[in-house]
Design a protein around this motif. Sequence first.
Motif, PDB file in Angstrom:
ATOM      1  N   ARG A  25       0.932  -1.432  -0.253  1.00 28.03           N
ATOM      2  CA  ARG A  25       0.104   0.433   0.230  1.00 28.03           C
ATOM      3  C   ARG A  25       1.157   1.313   0.149  1.00 28.03           C
ATOM      4  O   ARG A  25       2.117   1.492   0.614  1.00 28.03           O
ATOM      5  CB  ARG A  25      -1.002   0.166   0.934  1.00 28.03           C
ATOM      6  N   GLY A  26       0.018   2.163  -0.520  1.00 25.28           N
ATOM      7  CA  GLY A  26       0.893   3.587  -0.535  1.00 25.28           C
ATOM      8  C   GLY A  26       0.327   4.065   0.756  1.00 25.28           C
ATOM      9  O   GLY A  26      -0.754   4.011   1.548  1.00 25.28           O
ATOM     10  N   VAL A  27       0.381   5.629   0.785  1.00 23.64           N
ATOM     11  CA  VAL A  27       0.039   6.345   2.261  1.00 23.64           C
ATOM     12  C   VAL A  27      -1.258   6.495   2.356  1.00 23.64           C
ATOM     13  O   VAL A  27      -2.053   6.164   3.600  1.00 23.64           O
ATOM     14  CB  VAL A  27       1.220   7.263   2.423  1.00 23.64           C
ATOM     15  N   VAL A  28      -1.953   6.096   1.753  1.00 19.85           N
ATOM     16  CA  VAL A  28      -3.776   6.694   1.070  1.00 19.85           C
ATOM     17  C   VAL A  28      -3.713   5.339   0.023  1.00 19.85           C
ATOM     18  O   VAL A  28      -3.365   5.157  -0.863  1.00 19.85           O
ATOM     19  CB  VAL A  28      -4.010   7.629   0.255  1.00 19.85           C
ATOM     20  N   ALA A  29      -4.745   4.566   0.638  1.00 18.06           N
ATOM     21  CA  ALA A  29      -5.289   3.337  -0.699  1.00 18.06           C
ATOM     22  C   ALA A  29      -6.384   2.876  -0.352  1.00 18.06           C
ATOM     23  O   ALA A  29      -6.850   3.174   0.019  1.00 18.06           O
ATOM     24  CB  ALA A  29      -4.403   2.086  -0.068  1.00 18.06           C
ATOM     25  N   LYS A  30      -7.281   1.890  -1.740  1.00 16.72           N
ATOM     26  CA  LYS A  30      -8.205   1.862  -1.986  1.00 16.72           C
ATOM     27  C   LYS A  30      -8.007   0.176  -0.923  1.00 16.72           C
ATOM     28  O   LYS A  30      -7.110   0.369  -1.196  1.00 16.72           O
ATOM     29  CB  LYS A  30      -8.147   1.464  -3.659  1.00 16.72           C
ATOM     30  N   ALA A  31      -8.903   0.093  -0.776  1.00 19.45           N
ATOM     31  CA  ALA A  31      -9.270  -0.914  -0.071  1.00 19.45           C
ATOM     32  C   ALA A  31      -8.552  -2.457  -0.791  1.00 19.45           C
ATOM     33  O   ALA A  31      -8.813  -3.531  -0.834  1.00 19.45           O
ATOM     34  CB  ALA A  31     -10.994  -1.869   0.510  1.00 19.45           C
ATOM     35  N   GLY A  32      -9.348  -2.115  -2.043  1.00 18.03           N
ATOM     36  CA  GLY A  32      -8.079  -3.935  -2.972  1.00 18.03           C
ATOM     37  C   GLY A  32      -7.859  -3.511  -4.220  1.00 18.03           C
ATOM     38  O   GLY A  32      -7.741  -1.965  -4.378  1.00 18.03           O
ATOM     39  N   LEU A  33      -7.326  -4.669  -5.680  1.00 16.65           N
ATOM     40  CA  LEU A  33      -6.568  -3.934  -6.193  1.00 16.65           C
ATOM     41  C   LEU A  33      -7.002  -4.839  -7.825  1.00 16.65           C
ATOM     42  O   LEU A  33      -8.040  -5.663  -7.408  1.00 16.65           O
ATOM     43  CB  LEU A  33      -5.234  -4.264  -6.528  1.00 16.65           C
ATOM     44  N   THR A  34      -6.273  -4.426  -8.533  1.00 17.89           N
ATOM     45  CA  THR A  34      -7.090  -4.804 -10.294  1.00 17.89           C
ATOM     46  C   THR A  34      -5.593  -5.215 -10.089  1.00 17.89           C
ATOM     47  O   THR A  34      -5.133  -4.411 -10.970  1.00 17.89           O
ATOM     48  CB  THR A  34      -8.360  -4.416 -11.036  1.00 17.89           C
ATOM     49  N   VAL A  35      -5.802  -6.491 -10.891  1.00 15.80           N
ATOM     50  CA  VAL A  35      -4.536  -7.077 -11.555  1.00 15.80           C
ATOM     51  C   VAL A  35      -4.735  -7.464 -13.022  1.00 15.80           C
ATOM     52  O   VAL A  35      -5.553  -8.489 -13.142  1.00 15.80           O
ATOM     53  CB  VAL A  35      -3.508  -7.990 -10.437  1.00 15.80           C
ATOM     54  N   GLY A  36      -3.665  -7.487 -14.209  1.00 12.19           N
ATOM     55  CA  GLY A  36      -4.239  -7.128 -15.248  1.00 12.19           C
ATOM     56  C   GLY A  36      -3.001  -8.192 -16.030  1.00 12.19           C
ATOM     57  O   GLY A  36      -1.998  -8.088 -15.565  1.00 12.19           O
ATOM     58  N   VAL A  37      -3.099  -9.059 -16.117  1.00 12.71           N
ATOM     59  CA  VAL A  37      -2.374  -9.949 -16.818  1.00 12.71           C
ATOM     60  C   VAL A  37      -3.041 -10.411 -18.895  1.00 12.71           C
ATOM     61  O   VAL A  37      -3.964 -11.282 -18.472  1.00 12.71           O
ATOM     62  CB  VAL A  37      -2.216 -11.462 -15.999  1.00 12.71           C
ATOM     63  N   ASP A  38      -2.343 -10.002 -19.679  1.00 17.03           N
ATOM     64  CA  ASP A  38      -2.431 -10.028 -20.620  1.00 17.03           C
ATOM     65  C   ASP A  38      -4.147 -10.098 -20.542  1.00 17.03           C
ATOM     66  O   ASP A  38      -4.765 -10.243 -21.796  1.00 17.03           O
ATOM     67  CB  ASP A  38      -1.585 -11.258 -21.420  1.00 17.03           C
ATOM     68  N   GLY A  39      -4.477  -9.120 -20.218  1.00 11.94           N
ATOM     69  CA  GLY A  39      -5.636  -8.256 -20.379  1.00 11.94           C
ATOM     70  C   GLY A  39      -7.208  -9.279 -19.848  1.00 11.94           C
ATOM     71  O   GLY A  39      -8.043  -8.610 -19.741  1.00 11.94           O
ATOM     72  N   ALA A  40      -6.481 -10.048 -19.066  1.00 15.48           N
ATOM     73  CA  ALA A  40      -7.121 -10.490 -17.830  1.00 15.48           C
ATOM     74  C   ALA A  40      -7.560  -9.969 -16.071  1.00 15.48           C
ATOM     75  O   ALA A  40      -6.495  -9.407 -16.516  1.00 15.48           O
ATOM     76  CB  ALA A  40      -7.067 -12.157 -17.863  1.00 15.48           C
ATOM     77  N   HIS A  41      -8.905  -9.611 -15.989  1.00 11.53           N
ATOM     78  CA  HIS A  41      -8.349  -9.110 -15.001  1.00 11.53           C
ATOM     79  C   HIS A  41      -8.690  -9.603 -13.968  1.00 11.53           C
ATOM     80  O   HIS A  41     -10.292 -10.366 -13.747  1.00 11.53           O
ATOM     81  CB  HIS A  41      -9.272  -7.594 -14.580  1.00 11.53           C
ATOM     82  N   TYR A  42      -7.751  -9.614 -12.471  1.00 10.44           N
ATOM     83  CA  TYR A  42      -8.257 -10.092 -11.353  1.00 10.44           C
ATOM     84  C   TYR A  42      -8.214  -9.336  -9.875  1.00 10.44           C
ATOM     85  O   TYR A  42      -7.600  -8.430  -9.781  1.00 10.44           O
ATOM     86  CB  TYR A  42      -7.215 -11.275 -10.807  1.00 10.44           C
ATOM     87  N   HIS A  43      -9.735  -9.550  -9.355  1.00  8.25           N
ATOM     88  CA  HIS A  43      -9.436  -8.713  -7.815  1.00  8.25           C
ATOM     89  C   HIS A  43      -8.711  -8.992  -6.722  1.00  8.25           C
ATOM     90  O   HIS A  43      -9.109 -10.635  -6.609  1.00  8.25           O
ATOM     91  CB  HIS A  43     -10.900  -8.241  -7.530  1.00  8.25           C
TER      92      HIS A  43
END
Length: 135
Positions: A25-43
């Motif tokens: 996380r940075g100083v301010v962060a959202k609750a979750g992330l979206t990771v993209g691998v070759d265009g497919a997205h994973y929360h």
Amino acid sequence: MSETPIPYVGDHNGPTRVLRLHTRRGVVAKAGLTVGVDGAHYHQGWGSAAFEIPADRPVHVSVSQGGGQAGVAATVLTPEQPAELEYRGPAALYLAGTIGAPGTVKQRGCLLQLAILALVPLVMLALVIVILLAG
């Protein structure tokens, strides 16, 4: 770290390897992330995750916060590079995050955030002094 990597969903029949992604996380962060691998997205949550990726061609990896709108960072991982990346969120969500080899990424915006946090009390103090001197 999840022991079973998230399977690669692209069209690929060749050899695979496991990408280990560590997120901080940075100083301010959202609750979750979206990771993209070759265009497919994973929360994903913050921490570490494993993804199956092709071992014989470059793979595009991106990370963002808040559904893709904040702290965006992306890179292309080539077969010659180690399959381990680190993402670091920025100090302010309007800035880009950073992604790269573990131990090489820095948090963007720390000095800016510090300057903003230090400037507000100084401006308020100056206003109080001006009001006291004028009265």
